[in-house]
Scaffold this active site. Structure first.
Site: not given
Ligand code: NG1
Length: 394
Positions: A18-19, A112, A156
């Site tokens: 959603t972000d 991470s 994040d």
């Molecule tokens: P993760 O799964 O930690 O890579 C990623 C995106 C978040 C968000 C989620 C899905 C980055 C650094 N992280 O997280 O912004 O979109 O997927 O909700 O882009």
């Protein structure tokens, strides 16, 4: 003088994908972190190593343009932080030399990568005697991390900088805002890895970016329908302005909206669109449930979220589905994949008494058959809602 930056990973409780669509998310910062132990250099150079053979030592100059290393190289996260600061006009005349260690499992959807980006930025700011407001830094690092190639949102970096012990975080975008919400006593978040890495610097990157593109396409294609509906409802054509997902989530007749939009979108785009809208409303309902102390209701929403990610957004895997099913059998209040999906981890919400039965069930039914051994502490653990990143004298 030596310094240590400690920057936590995060577990997203609800509000997935959603972000980057401008809708809120609801994560916790966790008691697993990335640490950068460093000393300040008089020269504008970054020199970092790691005790892990997987991460080879690197060095680069703090001068524009900062070039990317090959795709998948861990230095790109540090380069991204430096580049973001330089482009923001922060003079980086002094560099750092040090070692990176950490306890956030890598490629697990526990962020991470952003913990390393944020830790690097805080180290460089400290070395140069500059402070930035945390919201500004979080938004800046969200943009900066896209240098690595993932068209991510800002969850994040914001969670990493704004974590509060014992609290979940409602994070809203455009503009970035963070509201801590206390997690009721007696509830635990168990994180369980699917044992399949979700490498956002490799294969999962294309899949992730494709979802982001599809969401934009679905929104653009549905603007006429949405605006037409609004004009008809209000009897006033002047209200037919372009929509955002944020407008749509708060629209009064979301079922009517979905059935109108269904007629004009391809089945795939419609499913992506429906996930974003329904997930957006689940975040608000979940926050309400937590504030009311109704964690069973919260858990129920987590399960709905997982189903939507599996069926409409198509980012789950058989292994993540299996973990969620085993967790529900073990009596948890809710479970879902966390992070982007395509592998990585699931998170389960348990009352105190269900933590041990859950871990036993996952060990017997998921890990033992796959690993031949019980899982390590990096594979299955209780994640505590924790403080955001700090810089301390080492
Ligand atoms: P993760 O799964 O930690 O890579 C990623 C995106 C978040 C968000 C989620 C899905 C980055 C650094 N992280 O997280 O912004 O979109 O997927 O909700 O882009």
């Amino acid at each position: 003088m030596s310094w240590r930056v400690t920057a936590p990973g995060r577990v997203n409780l609800i509000g997935e994908h959603t972000d980057y669509n401008g809708l809120p998310v609801f994560p916790i910062a966790i008691d697993r972190d990335v640490r950068v132990d460093f000393r300040v250099l008089d020269d504008p150079v970054v020199r970092l190593d790691s005790p892990s053979a997987r991460f080879v030592p690197f060095a680069f100059q703090l001068k524009r343009p900062i070039e990317a290393a090959v795709q998948g190289d861990w230095s790109n996260y540090v380069r991204a932080a430096a580049r973001g600061l330089l482009e923001h006009g922060v003079p980086l005349e002094r560099g750092i030399e040090g070692t990176v260690t950490g306890s956030v499992p890598i490629a697990s959807g526990l962020s991470s990568s952003s913990a390393l980006v944020v830790a690097s930025a805080l180290a460089l700011l400290k070395a140069n005697g500059v402070t930035l407001p945390r919201l500004e830094l979080a938004a800046l690092m969200a943009r900066a991390e896209r240098f690595v190639g993932l068209q991510g949102g800002g969850m994040d970096q914001a969670a990493c900088l704004h974590g509060v012990a014992g609290h979940a975080l409602r994070i809203e975008f455009d503009p970035l805002r963070v509201t801590p919400v206390p997690v009721p006593e007696g509830w635990r978040w168990v994180v369980a890895s699917s044992l399949v890495p979700a490498e956002k610097s490799a294969g999962a990157r294309e899949q992730y970016n494709e979802r982001a593109r599809q969401c934009r396409e679905a929104l653009t294609a549905s603007v006429g329908v949405v605006a037409g509906g609004r004009a008809a409802n209000s009897g006033n054509r002047a209200t037919s302005t372009a929509a955002t997902y944020r407008d749509l989530v708060s629209a009064p007749d979301s079922d009517g909206l979905l059935s109108r939009v269904r007629r004009i979108l391809s089945p795939v785009l419609f499913r992506r669109f429906r996930h974003v809208l329904t997930e957006g409303s689940r975040v608000a309902l979940a926050e309400r449930a937590m504030r009311d102390g109704d964690m069973r209701r919260f858990g129920h929403l987590m399960v709905r979220s997982h189903e939507s990610l599996r069926d409409d957004y198509e980012v789950s895997t058989d292994d993540l589905d299996a973990i969620v099913a085993i967790a529900l059998d073990a009596g948890v209040a809710g479970a879902r994949l966390t992070g982007a999906g395509f592998g990585g981890c699931a998170v389960a919400l348990c009352d105190d008494g269900t933590v041990a039965p859950l871990m036993e069930a996952l060990t017997a039914r998921f890990y033992q058959p796959r690993l031949g051994n019980p899982p390590t502490r990096d594979v299955m653990f209780v994640a505590k809602p924790s403080e955001g990143a700090v810089v301390q004298e080492a």
